[in-house]
Scaffold this motif. Structure first.
Motif, short mmCIF file in Angstrom:
data_model
loop_
_atom_site.label_atom_id
_atom_site.label_comp_id
_atom_site.label_asym_id
_atom_site.label_seq_id
_atom_site.Cartn_x
_atom_site.Cartn_y
_atom_site.Cartn_z
N VAL A 159 18.93 58.73 32.58
CA VAL A 159 17.76 58.42 33.32
C VAL A 159 17.35 56.98 33.28
O VAL A 159 16.83 56.38 34.17
N GLY A 160 17.02 56.64 31.96
CA GLY A 160 16.64 55.35 31.61
C GLY A 160 17.40 54.28 32.18
O GLY A 160 16.86 53.37 32.50
N ALA A 161 18.62 54.40 31.69
CA ALA A 161 19.58 53.38 32.38
C ALA A 161 19.67 53.20 33.76
O ALA A 161 19.58 52.22 34.24
N ALA A 162 19.71 54.39 34.61
CA ALA A 162 19.60 54.25 35.91
C ALA A 162 18.52 53.41 36.48
O ALA A 162 18.48 52.70 37.42
N CYS A 163 17.45 54.01 35.77
CA CYS A 163 15.88 53.27 36.39
C CYS A 163 15.80 51.47 36.27
O CYS A 163 15.61 50.92 36.82
N LEU A 164 16.54 51.42 34.79
CA LEU A 164 16.67 49.97 34.64
C LEU A 164 17.79 49.27 35.38
O LEU A 164 17.39 47.94 36.05
N LEU A 165 18.62 49.78 36.06
CA LEU A 165 19.94 49.18 36.87
C LEU A 165 19.20 49.09 38.35
O LEU A 165 19.18 47.97 38.90
#
Length: 160
Positions: free
Chosen positions: A21-27
């Motif tokens: 979830v954190g990586a998706a938000c960053l992308l």
């Protein structure tokens, strides 16, 4: 410390979802930041990614050190509370002891089914021994899974 491949599936699934979830938000923040030239969106998504990373590290420590208790039993009652964002769940374990949990309304349970709950250790004893179940902190429930060996009588939470 327990290796990751020996973790219960419910705990492993939650641990994998946190950094995802954190990586998706960053992308998403990077994409919006570049296309819209919006630095604020980039920094906000970076903050969400960092928060998810920190939470994943803390969750890893709890799971690897096995700082959780396991409650396994049949769900015998679901009681909705229209005012709160939680509901009372009564679980009867193998020793015929009744445990009352206060879980989030989004946790999907069915009466008459066997479940295994993974609860954070420090507050788990208080939640298990209380007949007047107070709302548990959001991180009290680390994960849960339905065990397929339970007899099913067809009752669902909508019946109550």
């Amino acid at each position: 410390m327990t290796p990751i491949h020996q973790w219960p599936p419910a705990i492993l699934r939650r641990w994998v979802i946190l950094p995802a979830v954190g990586a998706a938000c960053l992308l998403l923040g990077i994409a919006v930041g570049i296309t819209q030239r919006d630095r604020l969106m980039f920094f906000l998504s970076l903050a969400v990614c960092a928060a998810c990373g920190i939470k994943a590290v803390l969750f890893y420590r709890v799971a690897a050190r096995e700082e959780y208790t396991v409650l396994e039993g049949v769900c015998v009652m679901l009681q909705q509370n229209p005012i709160r964002k939680s509901r009372r769940v009564k679980i009867v374990d193998g020793e015929d002891q009744i445990h009352v949990l206060a879980l989030d309304k989004r946790v999907k349970l069915r009466v008459g089914h066997l479940y295994r709950f993974y609860l954070r250790q420090p507050g788990a004893a208080q939640a298990l021994s209380s007949q007047t179940a107070l709302p548990a902190p959001p991180d009290e429930l680390l994960g849960y899974e339905e065990i397929e060996d339970a007899p099913s009588d067809g009752n669902t939470e909508e019946n109550f």
